[in-house]
Scaffold this active site. Structure first.
Site, PDB file in Angstrom:
ATOM      1  N   ASP A  77    -105.149  87.007  36.101  1.00 28.76           N
ATOM      2  CA  ASP A  77    -103.750  86.623  36.353  1.00 28.76           C
ATOM      3  C   ASP A  77    -103.352  87.130  37.732  1.00 28.76           C
ATOM      4  OD1 ASP A  77    -101.398  85.838  33.996  1.00 28.76           O
ATOM      5  OD2 ASP A  77    -100.699  86.425  35.998  1.00 28.76           O
TER       6      ASP A  77
ATOM      7  N   VAL B 162    -106.106  81.582  40.602  1.00 24.55           N
ATOM      8  CA  VAL B 162    -107.070  80.529  40.253  1.00 24.55           C
ATOM      9  C   VAL B 162    -107.185  79.422  41.299  1.00 24.55           C
ATOM     10  CG1 VAL B 162    -106.861  80.899  37.753  1.00 24.55           C
ATOM     11  CG2 VAL B 162    -105.375  79.205  38.891  1.00 24.55           C
TER      12      VAL B 162
ATOM     13  N   SER C 184    -100.787  69.108  28.911  1.00 23.86           N
ATOM     14  CA  SER C 184     -99.415  69.136  28.400  1.00 23.86           C
ATOM     15  C   SER C 184     -99.030  67.725  27.982  1.00 23.86           C
ATOM     16  CB  SER C 184     -98.445  69.596  29.488  1.00 23.86           C
ATOM     17  OG  SER C 184     -97.106  69.305  29.117  1.00 23.86           O
TER      18      SER C 184
ATOM     19  N   TYR D  70     -96.140  68.216  38.076  1.00 17.33           N
ATOM     20  CA  TYR D  70     -96.712  68.805  36.850  1.00 17.33           C
ATOM     21  C   TYR D  70     -97.349  67.717  35.956  1.00 17.33           C
ATOM     22  CZ  TYR D  70     -96.577  71.836  32.620  1.00 17.33           C
ATOM     23  OH  TYR D  70     -96.878  72.570  31.493  1.00 17.33           O
TER      24      TYR D  70
ATOM     25  N   LYS E  31    -101.239  67.651  34.932  1.00 21.34           N
ATOM     26  CA  LYS E  31    -101.643  67.766  33.528  1.00 21.34           C
ATOM     27  C   LYS E  31    -102.417  66.525  33.058  1.00 21.34           C
ATOM     28  CE  LYS E  31    -100.200  71.867  32.310  1.00 21.34           C
ATOM     29  NZ  LYS E  31    -101.209  72.951  32.264  1.00 21.34           N
TER      30      LYS E  31
END
Ligand code: NAI
Length: 248
Positions: free
Chosen positions: A39, A65, A143, A156, A160
């Protein structure tokens, strides 16, 4: 004593310091795994490792990441600390919501970079290791936003949906080596990410859910445990919706 679903396995979870990632880590430890959290948030990482029972069952590495180097370091930490890598969960995420009129190029790039490139970095590194060490399971967090597209989430929703394509392509590349790659599409789950939402938007989303409630992080974690374990041994390239029936 009954054996846990993930007894003796080592699992890496990106974005594992809080929310859904931490719930996945808790469930994996309860199923007998040792977990390594990656993280960007160093302070919450330390608290999470303590909450997971300390160094016997958990370790961590600060990891952004979006770059391959820190992701490889996270993988190396897992193998060095616990001796193997069997499961990798690409969960790290951010939102930078705005309609296209207001969204900046930087906000678009940030979200694509953390979700899509981050998942590619994790999948590539984990699959590369697992194919040489007898196989493994990779679980990616997509998602429902990637399925239907949400206003204010062109970044987003694109990321996704991209994760679904990535999951299927990667699954086909590495199936022969015993590596399974699957994805989960959660709906409205109660975490810091969704608690930041204005109340009227939360209420509008709730009204769309046949089960009439938001989901809890633990209800995503149990599906992650299924996909990470041999219970799903003949599944790869799939997407499981965890939405209370929303947007079927
Ligand atoms: P959260 O905001 O509570 O946790 C996300 C974690 O990712 C945080 O610990 C954060 O520090 C970490 N993170 C952010 N950028 C990072 C980076 N560059 N490198 C490494 N770590 C980074 O979010 P939540 O709700 O737990 O979401 C987890 C995943 O589930 C995300 O991929 C999210 O898109 C997905 N999801 C969440 C839903 C929800 O309703 N909460 C619905 C659908 C999907």
């Amino acid at each position: 004593m009954t054996q846990g679903l993930l007894s003796g396995k080592t699992a890496v979870i990106t974005g594992g310091a809080q929310g859904i990632g931490l719930a996945i880590a808790e469930r994996f430890v309860a199923e007998g795994a040792r977990v390594v959290l990656g993280d960007v948030n160093e302070a919450t990482l330390a608290d999470a490792v303590t909450a997971l029972g300390g160094s016997a069952s958990a370790a961590s590495a600060v990891c952004d990441v979006t770059a391959a180097g820190p992701v490889q370091n996270l993988l190396d930490t897992a193998v060095r600390t616990f001796g193997s890598l069997d499961v990798w969960v690409n969960n790290a995420g951010i939102t930078r919501d705005a309609t296209m009129r207001r969204m900046t190029e930087e906000q678009f790039d940030q979200v694509i970079s953390v979700h899509l490139k981050g998942t590619w970095n994790g999948t590539r590194a984990a699959a590369g290791h697992m194919r040489d060490h007898g196989g493994g399971a990779i679980v990616n967090l997509s998602s429902i936003s990637g399925k239907v597209g949400f206003v204010g989430q062109t970044n987003y929703s694109a990321a996704k949906a991209g994760i679904v394509g990535l999951t299927k392509a990667a699954a086909k590349e590495v199936a022969h080596a015993g590596v399974r790659v699957n994805a989960i599409a959660p709906g409205l789950i109660r975490t810091a990410m969704t608690e930041a939402m204005p109340e009227r938007i939360w209420d509008a989303k709730l009204a769309e859910i046949p089960m009439g409630r938001a989901g809890e992080p633990a209800e995503v974690a149990s599906v992650a445990a299924f996909l990470a374990s041999d219970l799903s041994s003949y599944m790869t390239g799939t997407l499981l919706e965890v939405t209370g029936g929303r947007h079927l």
